[in-house]
Write a protein that holds these residues in place. Structure first.
Motif: not given
Length: 267
Positions: A129, A146, A160-161, A163, A167-169, A183, A186, A200
Protein backbone atom coordinates in the motif's frame (compact mmCIF):
# COMPACT_ATOMS: atom_id res chain seq x y z
CA UNK A 1 41.76 -69.90 -4.00
CA UNK A 2 43.48 -66.92 -2.26
CA UNK A 3 46.51 -69.17 -1.86
CA UNK A 4 44.78 -71.36 0.70
CA UNK A 5 44.66 -75.12 0.28
CA UNK A 6 42.56 -77.13 2.68
CA UNK A 7 39.62 -79.48 2.71
CA UNK A 8 37.46 -76.83 4.40
CA UNK A 9 38.28 -73.18 3.69
CA UNK A 10 37.15 -70.30 5.92
CA UNK A 11 37.85 -66.88 4.41
CA UNK A 12 38.46 -63.83 6.48
CA UNK A 13 37.85 -60.19 5.47
CA UNK A 14 41.59 -59.77 4.98
CA UNK A 15 41.66 -62.74 2.60
CA UNK A 16 39.29 -61.03 0.16
CA UNK A 17 40.19 -57.35 0.83
CA UNK A 18 36.90 -56.60 2.58
CA UNK A 19 36.05 -54.60 5.69
CA UNK A 20 35.17 -56.68 8.70
CA UNK A 21 31.53 -56.04 9.68
CA UNK A 22 32.68 -55.55 13.26
CA UNK A 23 34.41 -52.33 12.15
CA UNK A 24 31.13 -50.71 11.01
CA UNK A 25 30.54 -47.73 13.31
CA UNK A 26 33.44 -48.74 15.57
CA UNK A 27 36.40 -46.56 16.54
CA UNK A 28 39.04 -46.56 13.78
CA UNK A 29 36.58 -48.49 11.62
CA UNK A 30 34.25 -47.35 8.88
CA UNK A 31 31.13 -45.19 9.02
CA UNK A 32 27.77 -46.85 8.48
CA UNK A 33 25.09 -45.33 6.25
CA UNK A 34 21.48 -44.71 7.20
CA UNK A 35 18.42 -45.54 5.12
CA UNK A 36 19.04 -42.44 2.96
CA UNK A 37 22.63 -43.35 2.16
CA UNK A 38 24.03 -40.67 4.49
CA UNK A 39 26.46 -40.95 7.38
CA UNK A 40 24.48 -40.63 10.65
CA UNK A 41 25.06 -37.51 12.75
CA UNK A 42 26.44 -39.67 15.56
CA UNK A 43 29.35 -40.66 13.32
CA UNK A 44 30.23 -37.10 12.27
CA UNK A 45 32.82 -35.01 14.10
CA UNK A 46 31.68 -32.12 16.29
CA UNK A 47 32.81 -29.02 14.40
CA UNK A 48 31.21 -26.59 16.85
CA UNK A 49 34.58 -25.10 17.71
CA UNK A 50 35.28 -24.37 14.03
CA UNK A 51 31.86 -23.72 12.49
CA UNK A 52 28.67 -22.07 13.72
CA UNK A 53 25.68 -24.35 14.00
CA UNK A 54 22.66 -23.46 11.86
CA UNK A 55 20.44 -23.62 14.94
CA UNK A 56 22.19 -20.53 16.39
CA UNK A 57 21.40 -18.30 13.41
CA UNK A 58 19.09 -15.51 14.55
CA UNK A 59 18.81 -17.05 18.01
CA UNK A 60 19.62 -15.43 21.35
CA UNK A 61 23.37 -15.65 22.08
CA UNK A 62 23.84 -16.98 18.56
CA UNK A 63 24.83 -15.24 15.34
CA UNK A 64 23.00 -12.66 13.21
CA UNK A 65 21.36 -13.77 9.99
CA UNK A 66 21.54 -11.72 6.78
CA UNK A 67 18.69 -10.72 4.48
CA UNK A 68 18.67 -10.97 0.69
CA UNK A 69 20.73 -7.79 0.40
CA UNK A 70 23.46 -9.12 2.71
CA UNK A 71 22.47 -6.88 5.64
CA UNK A 72 21.50 -7.69 9.21
CA UNK A 73 17.69 -7.30 9.56
CA UNK A 74 16.51 -4.36 11.65
CA UNK A 75 14.78 -6.78 14.05
CA UNK A 76 18.21 -8.08 15.11
CA UNK A 77 19.73 -4.65 15.67
CA UNK A 78 19.64 -2.86 19.02
CA UNK A 79 17.59 0.30 19.36
CA UNK A 80 19.99 3.17 18.65
CA UNK A 81 17.84 5.59 20.62
CA UNK A 82 15.18 3.96 22.77
CA UNK A 83 12.72 6.86 22.56
CA UNK A 84 12.85 7.34 18.77
CA UNK A 85 9.68 6.45 16.86
CA UNK A 86 9.99 4.58 13.58
CA UNK A 87 7.52 3.62 10.84
CA UNK A 88 7.28 0.04 12.15
CA UNK A 89 5.80 1.42 15.37
CA UNK A 90 2.83 2.68 13.33
CA UNK A 91 2.29 -0.36 11.13
CA UNK A 92 4.31 1.05 8.22
CA UNK A 93 7.36 -0.14 6.30
CA UNK A 94 8.95 3.26 5.54
CA UNK A 95 8.04 6.94 5.73
CA UNK A 96 9.37 10.31 4.60
CA UNK A 97 9.80 11.53 8.20
CA UNK A 98 8.10 11.25 11.58
CA UNK A 99 4.65 12.79 10.90
CA UNK A 100 4.43 14.03 14.48
CA UNK A 101 6.91 16.79 13.58
CA UNK A 102 4.96 17.94 10.51
CA UNK A 103 2.98 21.16 10.40
CA UNK A 104 -0.57 20.73 11.66
CA UNK A 105 -2.26 22.22 8.60
CA UNK A 106 -3.08 20.18 5.51
CA UNK A 107 -2.16 21.23 1.97
CA UNK A 108 -3.87 20.34 -1.29
CA UNK A 109 -1.55 18.47 -3.70
CA UNK A 110 -3.11 20.26 -6.69
CA UNK A 111 -5.07 18.67 -9.52
CA UNK A 112 -2.82 17.55 -12.34
CA UNK A 113 0.84 17.72 -11.22
CA UNK A 114 2.75 14.64 -10.09
CA UNK A 115 3.90 15.01 -6.49
CA UNK A 116 6.96 13.07 -5.35
CA UNK A 117 8.25 12.14 -1.89
CA UNK A 118 11.34 10.01 -1.30
CA UNK A 119 11.52 7.30 1.36
CA UNK A 120 14.36 5.05 2.48
CA UNK A 121 14.18 1.30 3.03
CA UNK A 122 16.93 0.08 5.37
CA UNK A 123 16.20 -3.56 4.60
CA UNK A 124 14.24 -5.60 2.10
CA UNK A 125 10.49 -5.49 2.72
CA UNK A 126 7.18 -6.44 1.16
CA UNK A 127 4.99 -3.46 0.27
CA UNK A 128 1.32 -3.55 -0.62
CA UNK A 129 0.00 0.00 0.00
CA UNK A 130 0.90 3.67 -0.49
CA UNK A 131 -0.06 5.84 2.47
CA UNK A 132 -0.67 9.54 3.14
CA UNK A 133 -2.12 11.41 6.11
CA UNK A 134 -5.18 13.50 5.29
CA UNK A 135 -6.36 16.26 7.60
CA UNK A 136 -9.65 16.06 5.73
CA UNK A 137 -11.12 14.36 2.67
CA UNK A 138 -14.76 14.14 1.56
CA UNK A 139 -14.13 11.94 -1.47
CA UNK A 140 -14.20 12.95 -5.08
CA UNK A 141 -10.99 11.89 -6.84
CA UNK A 142 -11.58 11.85 -10.60
CA UNK A 143 -10.37 9.48 -13.30
CA UNK A 144 -6.68 9.83 -14.04
CA UNK A 145 -5.67 9.72 -10.36
CA UNK A 146 -2.94 7.21 -9.48
CA UNK A 147 0.04 6.51 -7.24
CA UNK A 148 3.22 4.51 -7.83
CA UNK A 149 6.62 3.56 -6.42
CA UNK A 150 9.84 4.16 -8.37
CA UNK A 151 13.34 3.00 -7.56
CA UNK A 152 16.41 5.24 -7.37
CA UNK A 153 16.86 5.00 -11.16
CA UNK A 154 13.27 6.04 -11.81
CA UNK A 155 11.94 2.60 -12.80
CA UNK A 156 8.43 1.75 -11.66
CA UNK A 157 8.39 -0.91 -8.93
CA UNK A 158 4.65 -0.96 -8.18
CA UNK A 159 1.50 1.06 -8.81
CA UNK A 160 -2.20 1.44 -8.07
CA UNK A 161 -4.96 1.41 -10.63
CA UNK A 162 -7.19 4.50 -11.10
CA UNK A 163 -7.83 5.95 -7.64
CA UNK A 164 -11.29 7.18 -8.63
CA UNK A 165 -12.53 3.59 -8.47
CA UNK A 166 -13.92 2.01 -5.31
CA UNK A 167 -11.04 -0.46 -4.92
CA UNK A 168 -8.29 2.14 -5.07
CA UNK A 169 -9.74 5.42 -3.79
CA UNK A 170 -8.51 6.38 -0.30
CA UNK A 171 -11.11 6.47 2.45
CA UNK A 172 -12.81 9.71 3.47
CA UNK A 173 -11.53 11.54 6.56
CA UNK A 174 -13.78 13.67 8.79
CA UNK A 175 -12.01 13.42 12.16
CA UNK A 176 -10.16 16.08 14.12
CA UNK A 177 -6.45 15.84 13.33
CA UNK A 178 -7.13 13.70 10.30
CA UNK A 179 -6.14 10.08 9.69
CA UNK A 180 -3.99 7.91 7.49
CA UNK A 181 -5.41 7.17 4.05
CA UNK A 182 -4.04 4.66 1.59
CA UNK A 183 -4.43 3.01 -1.76
CA UNK A 184 -3.44 -0.61 -2.50
CA UNK A 185 -0.97 -1.60 -5.18
CA UNK A 186 -2.29 -3.88 -7.91
CA UNK A 187 -0.17 -6.58 -6.24
CA UNK A 188 2.30 -6.65 -3.37
CA UNK A 189 5.97 -6.15 -4.28
CA UNK A 190 9.16 -7.07 -2.45
CA UNK A 191 11.60 -4.17 -2.48
CA UNK A 192 15.31 -4.40 -1.77
CA UNK A 193 16.95 -1.94 0.60
CA UNK A 194 17.45 1.47 -1.00
CA UNK A 195 15.86 4.82 -1.89
CA UNK A 196 12.40 4.88 -3.45
CA UNK A 197 10.20 7.66 -4.79
CA UNK A 198 6.49 7.69 -4.01
CA UNK A 199 4.81 9.56 -6.86
CA UNK A 200 1.12 10.37 -7.18
CA UNK A 201 -1.26 12.37 -9.33
CA UNK A 202 -4.65 13.37 -7.91
CA UNK A 203 -7.39 14.72 -10.17
CA UNK A 204 -10.27 16.56 -8.50
CA UNK A 205 -12.51 19.62 -8.70
CA UNK A 206 -10.38 22.40 -7.22
CA UNK A 207 -13.27 24.89 -7.07
CA UNK A 208 -15.19 22.68 -4.66
CA UNK A 209 -12.12 21.36 -2.86
CA UNK A 210 -12.86 17.70 -3.56
CA UNK A 211 -9.24 16.63 -3.16
CA UNK A 212 -7.67 15.43 0.09
CA UNK A 213 -5.76 17.90 2.25
CA UNK A 214 -2.47 16.13 2.96
CA UNK A 215 -0.11 16.45 5.90
CA UNK A 216 3.19 18.12 4.98
CA UNK A 217 6.40 19.30 6.58
CA UNK A 218 7.11 23.01 6.99
CA UNK A 219 6.58 24.45 3.52
CA UNK A 220 6.24 28.21 4.00
CA UNK A 221 9.18 29.15 1.78
CA UNK A 222 8.44 29.62 -1.90
CA UNK A 223 10.93 26.90 -2.82
CA UNK A 224 12.46 25.32 0.29
CA UNK A 225 15.65 23.30 -0.13
CA UNK A 226 14.79 19.65 -0.65
CA UNK A 227 18.29 18.18 -0.96
CA UNK A 228 20.57 18.47 2.00
CA UNK A 229 23.94 16.79 1.47
CA UNK A 230 26.77 16.32 -0.99
CA UNK A 231 24.84 14.25 -3.50
CA UNK A 232 21.84 15.05 -5.71
CA UNK A 233 19.22 13.09 -3.75
CA UNK A 234 16.04 15.18 -3.66
CA UNK A 235 13.57 14.16 -0.97
CA UNK A 236 10.60 16.17 -2.24
CA UNK A 237 9.66 17.40 -5.69
CA UNK A 238 7.09 17.42 -8.47
CA UNK A 239 6.44 17.30 -12.20
CA UNK A 240 4.12 19.91 -13.68
CA UNK A 241 1.82 17.38 -15.33
CA UNK A 242 1.39 13.68 -15.95
CA UNK A 243 -0.64 11.10 -17.82
CA UNK A 244 -3.79 9.29 -16.79
CA UNK A 245 -1.83 6.31 -15.45
CA UNK A 246 1.52 5.74 -13.79
CA UNK A 247 4.36 5.86 -16.35
CA UNK A 248 6.80 2.95 -16.58
CA UNK A 249 9.59 5.30 -15.48
CA UNK A 250 10.30 8.84 -14.36
CA UNK A 251 13.37 10.99 -15.01
CA UNK A 252 14.62 11.70 -11.52
CA UNK A 253 17.06 14.38 -12.65
CA UNK A 254 14.26 16.48 -14.16
CA UNK A 255 12.16 16.52 -10.98
CA UNK A 256 11.32 20.10 -10.00
CA UNK A 257 11.95 21.53 -6.54
CA UNK A 258 8.44 21.58 -5.10
CA UNK A 259 7.33 24.14 -2.55
CA UNK A 260 5.31 21.55 -0.58
CA UNK A 261 6.90 18.66 1.34
CA UNK A 262 4.08 16.13 1.49
CA UNK A 263 4.36 13.26 3.95
CA UNK A 264 4.00 9.81 2.40
CA UNK A 265 4.72 6.26 3.48
CA UNK A 266 4.73 2.62 2.42
CA UNK A 267 2.93 -0.24 4.12
Amino acid sequence: MCGISAASITLTAANVGAVDSAEKGAANGVAPLNAFGNVPTANLPDLGATYVKVSTRGAASGVASLDASGRVPAAQLPDAVSNTWGPEDHGLVAWAFDPAVATSIGLYPGSGPIRVTAVRLRQSAQVSRIVWHATGYAGGLASGSWAAIYDASGNRAGATEDMSTATYEPAEVHTGGGAAISSPLTSAVTLAAGTYYIAWRMQYNTSTGDGPMLLAAESSAGAPPNWFGLNTLKRFGYYTSGGASAPASITVSSMLNGANRFWAALA
